[in-house]
Design a protein around this motif. Structure first.
Motif, PDB file in Angstrom:
ATOM      1  N   PHE A 281       0.838  -1.195   0.000  1.00 55.13           N
ATOM      2  CA  PHE A 281       0.000   0.000   0.000  1.00 55.13           C
ATOM      3  C   PHE A 281       0.875   1.249   0.000  1.00 55.13           C
ATOM      4  O   PHE A 281       1.976   1.241   0.571  1.00 55.13           O
ATOM      5  N   TYR A 289      -6.734   2.386   5.487  1.00 51.27           N
ATOM      6  CA  TYR A 289      -6.942   1.002   5.945  1.00 51.27           C
ATOM      7  C   TYR A 289      -6.901   0.936   7.476  1.00 51.27           C
ATOM      8  O   TYR A 289      -7.726   0.276   8.105  1.00 51.27           O
ATOM      9  N   LYS A 313     -11.610  -6.123   3.062  1.00 51.04           N
ATOM     10  CA  LYS A 313     -11.435  -6.733   1.740  1.00 51.04           C
ATOM     11  C   LYS A 313     -11.700  -5.710   0.630  1.00 51.04           C
ATOM     12  O   LYS A 313     -11.000  -5.675  -0.384  1.00 51.04           O
ATOM     13  N   CYS A 316      -8.886  -3.388   0.082  1.00 51.79           N
ATOM     14  CA  CYS A 316      -7.810  -4.049  -0.664  1.00 51.79           C
ATOM     15  C   CYS A 316      -8.163  -4.189  -2.140  1.00 51.79           C
ATOM     16  O   CYS A 316      -7.324  -4.620  -2.943  1.00 51.79           O
ATOM     17  N   LYS A 357      -2.864  -1.759  -6.281  1.00 47.96           N
ATOM     18  CA  LYS A 357      -3.153  -3.054  -6.900  1.00 47.96           C
ATOM     19  C   LYS A 357      -3.479  -2.882  -8.384  1.00 47.96           C
ATOM     20  O   LYS A 357      -3.036  -3.673  -9.229  1.00 47.96           O
ATOM     21  N   ASP A 444      -8.832 -10.073  -6.645  1.00 51.65           N
ATOM     22  CA  ASP A 444      -9.299 -10.263  -5.267  1.00 51.65           C
ATOM     23  C   ASP A 444      -9.229 -11.741  -4.936  1.00 51.65           C
ATOM     24  O   ASP A 444      -9.726 -12.577  -5.697  1.00 51.65           O
ATOM     25  N   ILE A 475      -2.041  -7.897  -0.925  1.00 50.35           N
ATOM     26  CA  ILE A 475      -1.434  -6.714  -0.318  1.00 50.35           C
ATOM     27  C   ILE A 475      -0.866  -7.077   1.048  1.00 50.35           C
ATOM     28  O   ILE A 475      -1.560  -7.641   1.901  1.00 50.35           O
ATOM     29  N   THR A 478      -2.210  -6.863   5.407  1.00 48.08           N
ATOM     30  CA  THR A 478      -3.658  -6.616   5.373  1.00 48.08           C
ATOM     31  C   THR A 478      -4.379  -7.948   5.561  1.00 48.08           C
ATOM     32  O   THR A 478      -3.756  -8.991   5.746  1.00 48.08           O
ATOM     33  N   GLU A 480      -5.588  -9.692   3.440  1.00 46.18           N
ATOM     34  CA  GLU A 480      -5.255 -10.644   2.375  1.00 46.18           C
ATOM     35  C   GLU A 480      -4.163 -11.624   2.800  1.00 46.18           C
ATOM     36  O   GLU A 480      -4.075 -12.730   2.257  1.00 46.18           O
TER      37      GLU A 480
END
Length: 512
Positions: A281, A289, A313, A316, A357, A444, A475, A478, A480
């Protein structure tokens, strides 16, 4: 109008002539012809398949023929067809159905499939197997048709459900059977109530999130095969993501499931090149975030696990997807302090000028210099990506579950002939075959690893002539990262119960 019916006496005259030996009793040529017809249709041995000789438009692959023989001879027509994506489970099911029709063991059959696959099923059954299947539509008199193809969503509702219950179907075929994984759903209860002389469940992903999904799937097919829920749980010390005695469980599963892997079919497959691509990020993105993470400390209203996970989510994915959820939260705020905090997040969110992203996506597409499929979980992100790529001079088309068949076909055509990129949502990517493309970006990450396998299976299937490149974006620092960890756990459960799985996250499997 009056109709006069008179009795014919010709039979009597002919009978008398034969008694008086004026005419012969039989015709040797016609007798021989009748004899040949009966002899041709006679099935003297139950082993082996009779149906292929009646299918001039189809040349089944060896593994497909073996699956049909196994299901008929060893599993008595009740089986899970769990070949990896792209190996032709529809062909296998068609062969089995045709075989039973030829042998006179099946007369009426019902095929349940997602709405997007109805036309494909009808066309394949009619043109490849010479099975006169019809697609079910409102008010279709199903009493008069022997083979009906219907969507799952339609079948489970009245009055269609009661019409089906009134029929005596010999065979039930259910495509994308993993949709039955939840035993509390209406479709599960509907299928459970169907009378099933023969039954085929088609899914490449019989375990998606936890081992109990497989228990309920097999219980639909053969109730009691794995015992009841309590017996199953205690016998295998089963929890969602762990179990014991997996070898014995696998042995039981293999009594009702047939699964071919690509590498075991004898077909030369192109390579699958999979990698996880870490993304950082920007400071501004990370600040937003972190503000979202702190929402739960501002008020109990924001502490709901689902909404917090969703927001993380979405952040992200894109600010557009995040804004839609935050805006709903703002509208529901009661306390001024809560409203001010959400407003602050929205202002900082909308001030973001960079999507890290999306920039990585552009970089991958530029390096690939070829057609690329992008999978996202949010329609807002889908729209954003199309705008962003267009600003970079890259043509794209959208693909999602709300498109009807004609629009889906048109988008697929545009992608093949004109656009460089197809941006699909999860539901949009179901049932499409895109072997002309060999780059997939998982923009995603889903919680379910089998969704990744389904996505990759859109391109890595029979007919693919190039190595397939899969890019899984994640990412750092996070949610993820948590998703990745859980995906590895679920993959491990799948492999313990079902068998080895092709690479879907990276070229190296993480040790659990």
């Amino acid at each position: 109008m009056c109709m006069i019916i008179e009795k014919s006496t010709e039979w009597k005259e002919g009978f008398i002539k034969r008694l008086e030996n004026v005419e012969p009793w039989d015709n040797w040529t016609l007798y021989n012809m009748s004899y040949d017809v009966v002899k041709t249709n006679l099935i003297a041995d139950f082993t082996g398949l009779q149906s292929p000789k009646y299918l001039p438009n189809l040349t089944p692959l060896t593994h497909q023929l073996e699956v049909a023989e196994t299901v008929i001879e060893r599993m008595n027509g009740k089986a899970i067809l769990a070949d990896e994506v792209g190996l032709g489970k529809t062909i296998e099911a068609g062969l089995i159905l045709k075989e039973y029709l030829v042998r006179g063991l099946v007369k009426k059959a019902l095929i349940l499939a997602p709405a997007s696959l109805i036309t494909q099923w009808v066309e394949e059954l009619n043109y490849k197997f010479y099975i006169p299947a019809i697609p079910y539509k409102k008010n279709t008199p199903i009493d008069y048709y022997d083979v009906v193809v219907m969507s799952m969503d339609t079948a489970k509702k009245n009055p269609h459900r009661e019409l089906i219950y009134a029929q005596e179907y010999d065979m039930i075929i259910i495509d994308e059977a993993h949709k039955l994984k939840n035993h509390k759903t209406q479709i599960y209860e509907f299928v459970q109530s169907l009378k099933k002389k023969f039954c085929l469940l088609l899914t490449a992903t019989p375990v998606q999130n936890n081992v109990f999904e497989l228990f309920y799937l097999i219980s639909l097919l053969k109730p009691g095969h794995l015992g009841n829920y309590e017996t199953f749980q205690s016998s295998f010390s089963a929890s969602k993501h762990s179990l014991e005695h997996e070898d014995y469980l696998k042995e039981l599963v293999n009594q009702v499931m047939v699964r071919n892997r690509r590498q075991n079919t004898g077909i030369e497959w192109t390579n699958r090149c999979v990698q996880i691509i870490p993304i950082q990020f920007t400071k501004e993105e990370k600040d937003v975030y972190d503000l979202i993470l702190a929402l739960k400390d501002v008020s109990p209203v924001f502490s709901g696990t689902f909404s917090m996970i969703t927001l993380q989510k979405e952040m992200c994915s894109s600010k557009e997807a995040t804004y839609l959820t935050l805006n709903k939260m703002r509208q529901n705020c009661v306390e001024p302090k809560e409203n001010e905090y959400v407003e602050e997040i929205i202002q900082k969110l909308m001030a973001l000028e960079i999507n890290s992203k999306a920039e990585k996506v552009y970089e991958i597409i530029s390096q690939a210099n070829d057609k690329v499929i992008i999978f996202t979980e949010y329609k807002a992100s889908q729209a954003y990506l199309q705008w962003y790529l267009n600003s970079k001079g890259i043509t794209s088309v959208l693909f999602n579950g709300q498109f009807n068949k004609n629009k889906r076909d048109w988008m697929k055509h545009l992608f093949k002939e004109q656009a460089q990129v197809l941006i699909a949502t999860e539901s949009g990517g179901e049932g499409i075959n895109l072997q002309f493309c060999h780059h997939v970006i998982n923009y995603d990450l889903p919680w379910n690893p089998m969704k990744l396998e389904q996505r990759i299976g859109r391109v890595h299937r029979l007919g693919q002539e190039h190595d397939v490149h899969i890019y899984n974006l994640a990412i750092d620092n996070t949610i993820e990262k948590d998703i990745l960890d859980l995906l590895y756990v679920k993959i491990d459960v799948f492999e313990k119960v079902v068998g080895e799985l092709d690479d879907i996250l990276s070229a190296f499997k993480k040790s659990i």
